[in-house]
Design a protein around this motif. Structure first.
Motif, short mmCIF file in Angstrom:
data_model
loop_
_atom_site.label_atom_id
_atom_site.label_comp_id
_atom_site.label_asym_id
_atom_site.label_seq_id
_atom_site.Cartn_x
_atom_site.Cartn_y
_atom_site.Cartn_z
N SER A 128 -10.54 -5.55 4.98
CA SER A 128 -10.13 -4.24 4.50
C SER A 128 -11.29 -3.44 3.89
O SER A 128 -11.19 -2.23 3.69
CB SER A 128 -9.01 -4.42 3.48
OG SER A 128 -8.30 -3.22 3.32
N PHE A 129 -12.37 -4.15 3.57
CA PHE A 129 -13.52 -3.50 2.90
C PHE A 129 -14.82 -4.06 3.48
O PHE A 129 -14.82 -5.14 4.07
CB PHE A 129 -13.48 -3.79 1.38
CG PHE A 129 -12.20 -3.28 0.75
CD1 PHE A 129 -12.10 -1.96 0.32
CD2 PHE A 129 -11.09 -4.10 0.61
CE1 PHE A 129 -10.92 -1.48 -0.24
CE2 PHE A 129 -9.90 -3.63 0.06
CZ PHE A 129 -9.82 -2.31 -0.37
N ILE A 183 -4.32 2.00 -8.11
CA ILE A 183 -3.80 0.62 -8.17
C ILE A 183 -3.82 0.14 -9.63
O ILE A 183 -2.86 -0.45 -10.13
CB ILE A 183 -4.64 -0.32 -7.27
CG1 ILE A 183 -4.38 0.00 -5.78
CG2 ILE A 183 -4.35 -1.79 -7.57
CD1 ILE A 183 -5.34 -0.71 -4.82
N MET A 193 0.79 -1.23 0.00
CA MET A 193 0.00 0.00 0.00
C MET A 193 0.83 1.28 0.00
O MET A 193 0.42 2.30 0.55
CB MET A 193 -1.02 -0.02 1.14
CG MET A 193 -2.09 -1.08 0.87
SD MET A 193 -3.21 -1.41 2.22
CE MET A 193 -4.18 0.08 2.29
N GLY A 233 -16.03 6.81 -1.90
CA GLY A 233 -15.63 6.19 -3.17
C GLY A 233 -16.12 4.75 -3.25
O GLY A 233 -16.99 4.33 -2.48
N ALA A 234 -15.57 4.01 -4.20
CA ALA A 234 -15.96 2.60 -4.36
C ALA A 234 -14.77 1.79 -4.86
O ALA A 234 -13.92 2.31 -5.60
CB ALA A 234 -17.10 2.48 -5.37
N ASP A 235 -14.74 0.55 -4.46
CA ASP A 235 -13.75 -0.39 -5.00
C ASP A 235 -14.38 -1.36 -5.98
O ASP A 235 -13.70 -1.88 -6.86
CB ASP A 235 -13.06 -1.15 -3.87
CG ASP A 235 -12.12 -0.23 -3.12
OD1 ASP A 235 -12.59 0.49 -2.22
OD2 ASP A 235 -10.92 -0.18 -3.49
N CYS A 237 -12.16 7.19 4.28
CA CYS A 237 -10.96 6.73 3.58
C CYS A 237 -10.34 7.88 2.79
O CYS A 237 -10.55 9.05 3.11
CB CYS A 237 -11.29 5.53 2.69
SG CYS A 237 -9.82 4.63 2.13
N ASN A 238 -9.59 7.57 1.76
CA ASN A 238 -9.03 8.61 0.89
C ASN A 238 -9.39 8.32 -0.54
O ASN A 238 -9.07 7.24 -1.07
CB ASN A 238 -7.51 8.71 1.04
CG ASN A 238 -6.95 9.69 0.00
OD1 ASN A 238 -6.55 9.28 -1.08
ND2 ASN A 238 -6.96 10.97 0.30
N THR A 239 -10.04 9.28 -1.16
CA THR A 239 -10.51 9.12 -2.53
C THR A 239 -10.03 10.30 -3.38
O THR A 239 -10.66 10.64 -4.38
CB THR A 239 -12.05 9.10 -2.56
OG1 THR A 239 -12.50 10.35 -2.00
CG2 THR A 239 -12.63 7.96 -1.77
N GLY A 293 -5.89 2.83 -3.30
CA GLY A 293 -7.02 3.49 -3.97
C GLY A 293 -7.21 2.77 -5.29
O GLY A 293 -6.26 2.62 -6.08
N ALA A 294 -8.47 2.34 -5.55
CA ALA A 294 -8.73 1.46 -6.69
C ALA A 294 -8.21 2.00 -8.03
O ALA A 294 -7.52 1.27 -8.77
CB ALA A 294 -10.23 1.17 -6.77
N THR A 321 -6.00 8.33 -7.12
CA THR A 321 -6.39 8.35 -8.54
C THR A 321 -5.24 8.94 -9.37
O THR A 321 -4.15 9.14 -8.86
CB THR A 321 -7.65 9.24 -8.71
OG1 THR A 321 -7.32 10.57 -8.28
CG2 THR A 321 -8.83 8.75 -7.90
O1 MRU Z 1 -7.31 0.04 0.95
P1 MRU Z 1 -7.36 1.25 0.08
O2 MRU Z 1 -6.74 2.45 0.70
O3 MRU Z 1 -6.83 0.95 -1.31
O4 MRU Z 1 -8.92 1.55 -0.06
C1 MRU Z 1 -9.32 2.66 -0.81
C2 MRU Z 1 -10.79 2.86 -0.83
O5 MRU Z 1 -11.55 2.11 -0.26
C3 MRU Z 1 -11.30 3.97 -1.69
O6 MRU Z 1 -12.47 4.50 -1.15
C4 MRU Z 1 -11.59 3.43 -3.10
O7 MRU Z 1 -10.52 2.70 -3.60
C5 MRU Z 1 -11.91 4.53 -4.06
S1 MRU Z 1 -10.52 5.58 -4.38
C6 MRU Z 1 -11.02 6.67 -5.58
#
Ligand code: MRU
Length: 365
Positions: free
Chosen positions: A330-331, A54, A46, A240-242, A162-164, A50-51, A169
């Motif tokens: 984690s989610f 990544i 990590m 945000g969303a994964d 979280c961080n979006t 952030g989806a 991005t």
């Molecule tokens: O474990 P992380 O920090 O990768 O999780 C990130 C999140 O859950 C974010 O809300 C999601 O990836 C959207 S980021 C635009």
């Protein structure tokens, strides 16, 4: 529309330079990845998270892998590498979609006519395209988000989790992108940033981005949402969303689901901000989303962030008895019924259901 100047992912001289998110906010330092293994390590640990980030990093990982090949890999060798990459983090669907899109540019039936140089150029072009595409999508998404707050300018109080942002991005961000754009459009915005235990993306990263941008924000612990919504004005929650399943059930950082329940109880609109790259129409609902389980030490200590030599990156802090077992999903998955709308680069999906999602993304499989 103004965009954030933060650059978490840089491609320079065939090297991938990543802002190391493990050491923020202590220092803003970059690490260099030169191989696919470096990229997998950075995603797993990590340093990048952030989806969307990544997926983009993974695409550059493919370019690094191919640049390191002295002869063209067989199709099965290439697929094996891509599977290793895919397994680095399982919940977000963005990385899988990126890998599939790359492979669709080099289908097996014409692979024998493809040269190593075609592959190298194709991978680099694809990764750079993803970087640009994500930024464009975030800006479009954020613009659409403005329509949810038609009284302009107004005094808005928004909770996020979280961080979006730009860190998660190619820049600007999804949920934080909407917040940035609301501020740029003249609204007076105050952010309540959940600290986001256990990895503290809210405390370490969102708080840092808000400070950098000068957006007024309060850091709150994850268990304060009920108090906050029962005692103060909160206009919306934006997260945000994964991965978003066909029916709109949404996987996002652990703690999103209880936040949605509290918001529902208090009549506060709960929005998900995400691009097409987070949609998974291959699964009917959220029960099919794999939830990544991470190390127990992330829950039992504050010193889980370590450098290559095992030295803590943050101050030491054991908070549980030795040997204490812990759970670290984690989610979690927020049911579509708790989501007021999904803000996308094409428009707002509301009410959130399969019909409306498919109408917004008719050609997405
Ligand atoms: O474990 P992380 O920090 O990768 O999780 C990130 C999140 O859950 C974010 O809300 C999601 O990836 C959207 S980021 C635009």
């Amino acid at each position: 529309m103004q965009k954030s100047g933060l650059k978490p992912i840089l491609w320079n001289d065939e090297k991938l330079i990543l802002l190391d998110q493990r050491v923020l906010p202590g220092s803003a330092s970059y690490l260099t990845a030169t191989t696919m293994e470096d990229v997998i390590h950075a995603i797993r640990e990590m340093a990048v998270r952030g989806a969307p980030a990544i997926a983009i990093t993974g695409a550059f990982g493919i370019a690094l892998y191919l640049n390191g090949c002295s002869s063209k890999p067989s199709y099965s060798e290439l697929n094996k590498k891509l599977t290793e990459l895919l397994e680095s983090r399982p919940t977000a669907v963005n990385l899988r979609l990126a890998i599939e899109e790359f492979l669709s540019r080099f289908p097996e039936k014409s692979y024998s006519q493809t040269t190593l140089s075609d592959l190298k150029n194709g991978a680099e072009t694809f990764a750079l395209f993803m970087l640009e595409e994500d930024l464009g999508n975030n800006l479009a998404l954020a613009r659409n988000g403005l329509s949810l707050f038609p009284n302009s300018p107004s005094d808005l109080h928004i909770v996020t989790h979280c961080n979006t942002g730009a860190l998660a991005t190619a820049g600007h961000g999804t949920a934080l992108g909407v917040i940035r754009s609301l501020r740029d459009a003249g609204h007076s915005v105050t952010v309540y940033a959940d600290e986001t235990r256990p990895y503290l993306q809210g405390a370490r990263l969102t708080a840092w981005e808000m400070k950098e941008e000068g957006i007024p924000a309060y850091l709150i612990t994850d268990n304060m949402a009920g108090w906050l919504m029962s005692t103060r004005k909160v206009d919306a929650v934006i997260v945000g969303a994964d991965r978003i399943a066909s029916n709109g059930d949404t996987a996002n950082k652990i703690g999103t689901y209880p936040l949605a329940i509290v918001a529902k109880h208090h009549g506060v609109p709960f929005y998900v901000a995400a691009t097409e790259k987070s949609m998974d129409f291959r699964i009917p609902d959220g029960s099919h989303i794999p939830i990544e389980m991470r190390k127990e030490s992330e829950v039992t200590t504050f010193s889980f962030l370590k450098d290559e030599n095992g030295k803590p990156l943050l101050d030491e802090g054991v908070i549980a008895p030795a040997g204490m077992e812990a759970l670290n999903p984690s989610f979690d998955v927020t049911p579509a019924s708790l989501i007021s709308g999904i803000i996308t680069e094409r428009g707002i999906v509301s009410p959130v259901n399969e019909t409306n999602l498919r109408k917004m993304f008719p050609e997405t499989t």
